[in-house]
Enzyme design. Structure first.
Site, PDB file in Angstrom:
ATOM      1  CB  CYS A 103      -0.973  -0.049   1.163  1.00 21.48           C
ATOM      2  SG  CYS A 103      -2.465   0.876   0.841  1.00 21.48           S
TER       3      CYS A 103
ATOM      4  CG  HIS B 143      -3.150  -3.435   4.337  1.00 20.62           C
ATOM      5  ND1 HIS B 143      -1.964  -2.885   4.769  1.00 20.62           N
ATOM      6  CD2 HIS B 143      -3.749  -2.487   3.586  1.00 20.62           C
ATOM      7  CE1 HIS B 143      -1.866  -1.644   4.321  1.00 20.62           C
ATOM      8  NE2 HIS B 143      -2.926  -1.377   3.602  1.00 20.62           N
TER       9      HIS B 143
ATOM     10  NE  ARG C 199      -9.041   4.594   3.141  1.00 18.21           N
ATOM     11  CZ  ARG C 199      -7.913   5.202   2.763  1.00 18.21           C
ATOM     12  NH1 ARG C 199      -7.976   6.275   1.997  1.00 18.21           N
ATOM     13  NH2 ARG C 199      -6.734   4.766   3.130  1.00 18.21           N
TER      14      ARG C 199
HETATM   15  N1  GLN Z   1      -2.493   6.788   1.860  1.00 11.94           N
HETATM   16  C1  GLN Z   1      -2.491   5.740   0.843  1.00 11.94           C
HETATM   17  C2  GLN Z   1      -3.885   5.493   0.237  1.00 11.94           C
HETATM   18  O1  GLN Z   1      -4.883   5.698   0.902  1.00 11.94           O
HETATM   19  C3  GLN Z   1      -1.975   4.440   1.455  1.00 11.94           C
HETATM   20  C4  GLN Z   1      -2.896   3.903   2.535  1.00 11.94           C
HETATM   21  C5  GLN Z   1      -2.352   2.610   3.130  1.00 11.94           C
HETATM   22  O2  GLN Z   1      -1.139   2.431   3.223  1.00 11.94           O
HETATM   23  N2  GLN Z   1      -3.305   1.752   3.577  1.00 11.94           N
HETATM   24  O3  GLN Z   1      -3.977   5.038  -0.902  1.00 11.94           O
END
Ligand code: GLN
Length: 240
Positions: A93, A189, A127
């Site tokens: 990520c 993740h 998101r």
């Molecule tokens: N800030 C980045 C995004 O939202 C990475 C987020 C993360 O590492 N989960 O894409």
């Protein structure tokens, strides 16, 4: 045999269980009698020559800003050289995004990456949150994504795999992650490696081969890892 893991910005880039990847790499080494040491590399720290495998987890935009600055110049160049020389890497990520050319967050200046992967990322309007299943050369990989970044691969980047469940790099082209030499980037993740032992062992073998030549890792009793993988995959498919 000895393995040195370089944990990039572990205190700042360690969300959604990403530290579990370090634990999995250490345990899967030690269970085979391989000495495993993890060295945390923070802001202002140099990149040791001894690193065999880099791990770079996820984090929030504000953490990425300070880290992007720290990675510019000699530090990022040292990581790029190590990867070109065969070092292994797993980036997730926010770490994945900074291994590309740049990450453009919402409402802020573009953050420069270190260009290990030929890709760029821009924050999108939505998101992406949920379970992910990706078809890859390592078999199905399962994980959990939570990102607004939309990642677009350039001609020099190969995707880690094709999304079977979830959104992946950008929710549009069906790709997830990227792979270059022994470096892997992804949005998975969870943590990723405990539930995907094939990938964990691929990273370990590549990392060890750089200094020790061809490595045949003896198999482990992965009954629990396989069960966790199957459970995560079935849940992802059931709740898509
Ligand atoms: N800030 C980045 C995004 O939202 C990475 C987020 C993360 O590492 N989960 O894409």
């Amino acid at each position: 045999m000895r393995l040195t893991i370089g944990w990039l910005y572990g205190t700042k880039m360690n969300i959604y269980g990403d530290r579990g990847n370090i634990i999995a790499l250490e345990r899967r080494s030690r269970w085979r009698g391989i000495e495993a040491e993890t060295r945390e590399i923070g802001i202002g720290d140099p990149i040791p020559e001894t690193i065999d495998l880099f791990f770079f987890g996820g984090g929030q935009d504000q953490e990425q800003e300070a880290i992007a600055r720290d990675l510019q110049g000699a530090k990022g160049a040292a990581i790029r050289r190590a990867v070109e020389d065969g070092a292994a890497a797993l980036t997730v990520c926010g770490g994945y995004q900074l291994f590309g050319h740049e990450y453009r967050p919402h409402g802020g200046p573009a953050l420069p990456g270190i260009g290990v992967f030929d890709l760029v990322t821009e924050a999108g309007p939505e998101r992406f949150i949920g379970n992910v299943v990706v078809e890859t050369a390592f078999g199905d990989l399962v994980g959990f994504e939570n990102h607004s970044g939309l990642t677009w691969l350039g001609a020099g980047a190969s995707p880690l795999g094709r999304v079977r469940v979830g959104r992946g790099n950008n929710g549009t082209d069906g790709t997830e992650g990227a792979i270059w030499r022994n470096a892997i980037g992804c949005y998975l993740h969870g943590s990723l490696l405990p539930k995907n032992p094939n990938l964990a062992d691929w990273l370990l073998a590549r990392a060890l081969e750089r200094r020790h030549g061809t490595v045949a890792l003896p198999p482990l009793d992965d009954r629990y890892e396989v069960a966790a993988h199957a459970s995560a995959r079935d849940r992802a498919v059931r709740t898509r």
